[in-house]
Write a protein that holds these residues in place. Sequence first.
Motif, PDB file in Angstrom:
ATOM      1  N   ILE A 178      49.300  71.240  63.262  1.00  0.00           N
ATOM      2  CA  ILE A 178      48.594  70.579  61.852  1.00  0.00           C
ATOM      3  C   ILE A 178      48.760  71.524  60.761  1.00  0.00           C
ATOM      4  O   ILE A 178      49.195  71.368  59.680  1.00  0.00           O
ATOM      5  CB  ILE A 178      47.364  69.815  61.965  1.00  0.00           C
ATOM      6  CG1 ILE A 178      47.100  69.031  62.998  1.00  0.00           C
ATOM      7  CG2 ILE A 178      46.620  69.402  60.466  1.00  0.00           C
ATOM      8  CD1 ILE A 178      45.935  68.326  63.229  1.00  0.00           C
ATOM      9  N   VAL A 179      48.301  72.790  61.201  1.00  0.00           N
ATOM     10  CA  VAL A 179      48.307  73.965  60.394  1.00  0.00           C
ATOM     11  C   VAL A 179      49.736  74.191  59.930  1.00  0.00           C
ATOM     12  O   VAL A 179      50.070  74.279  58.704  1.00  0.00           O
ATOM     13  CB  VAL A 179      47.675  75.038  61.117  1.00  0.00           C
ATOM     14  CG1 VAL A 179      47.933  76.457  59.949  1.00  0.00           C
ATOM     15  CG2 VAL A 179      46.158  75.055  61.615  1.00  0.00           C
ATOM     16  N   VAL A 209      52.173  72.035  59.739  1.00  0.00           N
ATOM     17  CA  VAL A 209      52.654  71.222  58.532  1.00  0.00           C
ATOM     18  C   VAL A 209      52.022  71.341  57.207  1.00  0.00           C
ATOM     19  O   VAL A 209      52.893  71.588  56.419  1.00  0.00           O
ATOM     20  CB  VAL A 209      52.349  69.920  59.006  1.00  0.00           C
ATOM     21  CG1 VAL A 209      52.483  68.677  58.003  1.00  0.00           C
ATOM     22  CG2 VAL A 209      52.825  69.235  60.369  1.00  0.00           C
ATOM     23  N   TYR A 210      50.771  71.805  57.016  1.00  0.00           N
ATOM     24  CA  TYR A 210      50.297  72.012  55.934  1.00  0.00           C
ATOM     25  C   TYR A 210      50.868  73.357  55.278  1.00  0.00           C
ATOM     26  O   TYR A 210      51.139  73.510  54.009  1.00  0.00           O
ATOM     27  CB  TYR A 210      48.752  72.390  56.013  1.00  0.00           C
ATOM     28  CG  TYR A 210      48.076  70.950  56.049  1.00  0.00           C
ATOM     29  CD1 TYR A 210      47.858  70.153  57.016  1.00  0.00           C
ATOM     30  CD2 TYR A 210      47.582  70.579  54.636  1.00  0.00           C
ATOM     31  CE1 TYR A 210      47.300  68.893  57.117  1.00  0.00           C
ATOM     32  CE2 TYR A 210      46.910  69.279  54.690  1.00  0.00           C
ATOM     33  CZ  TYR A 210      46.611  68.487  55.976  1.00  0.00           C
ATOM     34  OH  TYR A 210      46.201  67.246  55.573  1.00  0.00           O
ATOM     35  N   VAL A 211      51.126  74.263  56.241  1.00  0.00           N
ATOM     36  CA  VAL A 211      51.751  75.553  55.616  1.00  0.00           C
ATOM     37  C   VAL A 211      52.793  75.464  55.134  1.00  0.00           C
ATOM     38  O   VAL A 211      53.542  75.928  54.209  1.00  0.00           O
ATOM     39  CB  VAL A 211      51.644  76.668  56.703  1.00  0.00           C
ATOM     40  CG1 VAL A 211      52.461  77.828  56.379  1.00  0.00           C
ATOM     41  CG2 VAL A 211      50.257  77.281  56.971  1.00  0.00           C
ATOM     42  N   MET A 229      52.833  74.488  51.848  1.00  0.00           N
ATOM     43  CA  MET A 229      52.165  75.423  51.051  1.00  0.00           C
ATOM     44  C   MET A 229      53.372  75.943  49.942  1.00  0.00           C
ATOM     45  O   MET A 229      53.233  76.347  48.755  1.00  0.00           O
ATOM     46  CB  MET A 229      51.651  76.519  51.794  1.00  0.00           C
ATOM     47  CG  MET A 229      50.280  77.077  51.306  1.00  0.00           C
ATOM     48  SD  MET A 229      49.466  77.624  52.528  1.00  0.00           S
ATOM     49  CE  MET A 229      49.726  79.411  52.167  1.00  0.00           C
ATOM     50  N   GLU A 233      57.329  65.269  54.821  1.00  0.00           N
ATOM     51  CA  GLU A 233      56.581  65.762  55.623  1.00  0.00           C
ATOM     52  C   GLU A 233      55.985  64.713  56.742  1.00  0.00           C
ATOM     53  O   GLU A 233      55.578  65.027  57.716  1.00  0.00           O
ATOM     54  CB  GLU A 233      55.449  66.330  54.742  1.00  0.00           C
ATOM     55  CG  GLU A 233      55.810  67.620  54.112  1.00  0.00           C
ATOM     56  CD  GLU A 233      55.211  68.794  54.479  1.00  0.00           C
ATOM     57  OE1 GLU A 233      53.988  68.750  54.927  1.00  0.00           O
ATOM     58  OE2 GLU A 233      55.546  70.054  54.437  1.00  0.00           O
ATOM     59  N   ALA A 272      55.791  65.486  60.504  1.00  0.00           N
ATOM     60  CA  ALA A 272      54.528  65.377  61.057  1.00  0.00           C
ATOM     61  C   ALA A 272      54.498  64.467  62.434  1.00  0.00           C
ATOM     62  O   ALA A 272      54.135  64.795  63.276  1.00  0.00           O
ATOM     63  CB  ALA A 272      53.270  64.984  60.091  1.00  0.00           C
TER      64      ALA A 272
END
Lengths: 487, 667, 305
Positions: free
Chosen positions: C102-103, C105-107, C110, C142, C146
Amino acid sequence: MLTAVLVLTVVLPAVGALAVSGLRPRAVRATAVLVATATAILGVWTVTLAYPAAHRVALGGLPWLSGAAGQGVFGLLLDPLGSVLLLIVVVIGLLTVLYSTASVGEANRDHPVGPEDQRRYYFWLLAFVASMAGVAIAPNFLQLLVFWELTTLCSWALISFYRNDQSLRAGMKALVMTHAGGVFFLVAVFVLFVRTGSFEFSALASLSEGARVWVFAFLMLASWAKAAQVPFHTWLPDAMAAPTPISAYLHAAAMVKAGVYLMARSVSAGWAMPPEVAYVCGALALVTILVALSFYFVQDDLKRLLAYSTIAHLGYVLLGVALGGLGSMEGFRGGVLHIICHGASKALLFFCAGAVAYATGTRSIAALRGLGRRMPLTATAFFVGVLAVTGIPPFACFWSKFMLFAGALQFGGAIGPILLVVLLGETLVAFSWMLYVGQQVFFGAPSPAAAAGADPPLAMRATLVLLMAATLVAPAAGLPLVGLIGR
Amino acid sequence: MSHVFLLGLAGALLLGGAIVSLALARHRILSGWLAFGAATAAGVAVFAVVVDTFRAGAGQETVLLRLPVLGAAWTVLVDPLSAFFLAIAAAICVLSALFSVHYMAHFERDSVARFYPVLLVFLASVVGVLVTTDFLFFLVFWELMTLTSFFLVTFESESRTTQRAGRKYFIVTHAATLGLIAGALVLWQTSGSFHFGAMRDALATLLGTRPLVGNLVILLFLLGFATKAGVLPMGDWLPDAHPVAPSGMSAVLSGALVKIGIYGLLRVFCGFVPVAGPVAGWGIVLALAGTGSLFVAMPTALAQTDSKRLMAFSTVGQIGYICLGLGVGLYCLPDRPALAALALMGALFHTANHACFKACLFLGAGAVLYRTGERNMDKLGGLGGAMPVTASSSMLASLSIAGVPPLNGFASKWLILATCLLAGMTAPLFLVLGIVGLFISLVTLASFLKVVGAVFLGQPSEDPRVREVPWTMAAPQAVLAALCVLLGVFPQVPLRLAHAALASAVQIDLPSSQALIGGPWTLAPSIGGLSVAFWAPLTIAAALVVLSALAYGLQRSAAARVRRVDVWTCGEPHGPSAVRYPATSLFVPFKDAFHGIYPAVPARAPAFPPALRKALDLDRWLFMPAARAVDRAAHGVGLTHAGIPQLYLLWIVVAAAVVVAIVLLAS
Amino acid sequence: MTTGALQVLGLCALNVLVAGLLSPLFEGMLRKLRAIVHSRMGPPLTQPYLDLLKLLGKEDLRTTGGVLSALGPAMTLGSVLVLAMLVPMGAPPPLGFAGDVIVLVYVAGMGAVFLMLTAFASGSPYAFVGGSREMMLLLAVEPAMAIALVVGAVKAGTLATGAIAAWQAANGPSLSTILAGLALFLALQAQAGKLPFDIAEADQEVMGGPLVELSGPRLALVRWALWARQLVVACLLVEVFAPWPRLGLLPLDLALTLVKALVVLVLVAVIDVVNPRLRVDQALRYYLRVGFSALAALAFAVIGM
């Protein structure tokens, strides 16, 4: 001593009424305020003195009318139920007189009243206070009937006070309809006396099954007419032709409560209400609530809207009483508590409507916009009144309605939940509409009619502030009293 | 000092402050400072209670008032769950009060007498809601909270939209409260008491004997609290009410008020509903409601051009995340307490985080409104240079709500999504919900990039009025933005508090917070002893800072000359406003794809058929005809009195004849 | 503790260096490939390095003086390099203890966020158009990415990237992971900003979109970040969905990963060469389908296929 004070509570306003009719116009107001204040102090004092017991005195009778039971015909009775009514009568009575000193005068833009008319006004008003106090402390049906008819008479005189065509018609209509109810009351008392030889409230329980149904039915008809229940509700909206303080006092707080008080009295005396009558009473109360609600949406006159709301709330009280007749103590107590809570809240609303009419000369919802900026205190009071009367905590009617809801749910089976849902629905719709009206009248950009608006004179402002406080205090005063009922 | 004393002190301060600020309402700024002072003093007292509660656990339950008629008693108890929400509400209200001191000065025509006193009473009622453990008095404070917030929302008295929105808010939430009343009464019927403990037992009994009624009661509670929390479709009031309120109040609404709905949900579902009972099923309902809410609200937010309305919709969306977390937690509660605790902690953490960044964003929007008088993002742009504090706070909060690591919004979203996906490994529904949550967090990102881009970034604004807001308005934003960073980098602290709060609320023993969130610097929740998800904010933040610094060093390594130039507009000179890309045009095809996802249903007053109206008009067909008939009859009788003696004699003779006839016939 | 920390730091450095230093080389190879397809000579393989060096020394023209436009490119590159440390490259991800999928995907998002902020800060309407398109592509891509990673997570029963890769290496391919890998591959096309999805930059339409007002060293950093991103995502794809064979020796595994990544990127480049650009709404619709196919993969994973 309690007896003396109680007698004085009735006699003082009566004497005051006679006194003001003989005074010079300038002294009338001061005397009326003085008398009303003294009455209020006496009334509250007796209630606190008598609490928590009931106080009963026989004062003598008529030799030719002592029945088989041999009790006296006249006397005094102050118990929690009567205390509730007495409190509302003397306290709102004082506030009404106070409010009238400013409102009923030449500065009123809606209906200027000359000094010579004021004598008449205060005479009837104080007479009404006396007769209503008499209703509250009547120990038996006969005495109750006497004072009851006196209130009807005062109501007629005060509704017709302006003596214009509309108010004369309205006064006559109110007199005929409530008095027709009074006839049924008379018949009921007559039957009761013939069958039991007594006028006592408790005699109801000793009636035979068949006679009891009829007596209760007649009493119920009387109370329907007095309390403006469907189908006898039509006189109350027309009675709004009366001066606003009168509408607040007689037709919201006190006189119409005499109707529901009669029912509450009959039910609680021995708890012998025949279930079939109780069902009819409850059902018609529910119908009244819904019918009155349906009239909200077409009213343009603020006072008529409030009148229909009064009709609905009297329905609430009768519903509670009927629930009590069917065994739900919570419902009964809620109904009785509603007498005092609704009295304070609705009087506040009427006084606000009166303040608006006083300043702007109109009561039309359509013509009034944005009054809040010029009449901040009145606006605050109106919203407090709306919230109080529709049962938003922590204001008055929440507590009584909550007990009524609880009582409705105590009703087993499917009826209880259905009743609860209907009542909650009515509460929501009524609240929505009242809120809408409040916003229409007091918020928004000011309309031409609102340009003349200003908060009313000191006496009226003081009344509004006191009643706002009363909407918070009323349940605190009422809850200990109603808690004693049925113990 | 006992909790009750401190709370009573807070209440007295607030009510006293309300009266004083009402008396001094003519002096706008002074009244504001007084209100802020009262709120701060009360806030300190409340925080003393909060700190003590987290340190020493729940205090003693105190009875303040008894109502034997109803079997109710006003009992007060601060447990860690209450303390958690008390801290949020008090902090947000105090900061909003500070912000409002100067902000409220720009409503020239409306008196602050309708703002500060009401705000203080509102805060008092929130405290009352959170510390009361008797449902009747809970309801009293609950509605007091609603009605004070109604007057705060409708502060702008002349605007029709404001009045309409406020009315909708009050009516919808009052309907929900009536549902709560009904639910409470059903339980009261079983137990005869409104105390939370008695109601829990009553619900357990009811679920055993009449499961349908029991679940109906739970549904009523769910609807009641979810409406306040702003879960769609009942939360439809929220996007209308938030934008029209004064910005300080919008921040309180989003930061504190809707959170009280979450508090109610937690109380009921963790405290009332028996773990062995239908709690898992209701977890699914909550998760679905939350996901539906965020799926509808966030794309709708993206389509807004009014900055405050956008934020209001995003509040609905973020509440959806919280409900998703709650749902996952409740679903897992009976079987997997560790996962359940993590999900609920995530939900609580997100509640606190959302209070920080959404309050900050609303205050930022308020600051922009204060300087420009504009909420329409199409007409704004390039304010960043002139309003650096506002711009940087709003940007941090925007990145935070969008879930950019390592800010606080990411930490809580990560926990919610991770637990959702982990729960999904056995219940695939949650996989889908988790993926929807992931997707919607990107929509959130898009929405708030739009806010940042359209309002603050771009060529500097040409509006000469624009400059930084007074410090009283800037400071609350800066504090909230700093909280966004701090809570993001050190999530262990709030998570530990959330754990304590939950441990006091749920009816089972939770694993220790140490076991749940792992090491001091890393969040490594473990399920069955094995760490299955990882988030170390400090490490990632450090890596990001180091690598970005390296990159920046590289950028400056050749000491390239920096020169300011105009934006290149294909050689034609144009002013900033002429070439500004309007917010409406951002993300157009994507927004179109979600067109109509949030249908507007107009509300109308009930119309009665004229026939019914006529039928109900008894005067018309019953009384007046009856009266006329009597009148006519009387008139008919009157005709006999003609004044002619002969006629009277005739009547006597006729009457005598009739009497004789009767006598004869009778004998 | 120290050896463990040193090991982590070393692996971090390795990943950063691979992503940082080798990505221009990969870009050079892809340019060469494109030239061959076009029947051109093409630039030398080292051309991207030369571009970067040249740009670093050039004059930096700025439309606004804000902090954001000064720091944005560096943050963009920094976040892409952080992403590199969350992705396994021949070894478990060095920062695996600090961030799961999850991190990740978010990074991954970013970098795009900082690029968009830089673009918006420049004030150019073209940058706004480009940023808007970049965001929409992110919205489209994304979720697919994901879902693909969640498929791996469901199969492995954990959210840790390294553990998912290890599970794949140990258990071999299955229908769901193949489908998920395919989805990630299709997502890579847009992540790398290649045709038919170079909609955000779209030189012929919006003149580089987010990059339009970037010049000199700041342009260099952003270019570099984009090249690094395509390599890192390619590595993620091959490590999570095609980790075989695992030799157990870091240099060999790393080399193998890079070769596989090159193969993937060559495929991407071939698609790039033979396709025209799509409109953004067409891209959205396309990735909607990809996303739903990935959901099918998820469904397969749930039933154990």
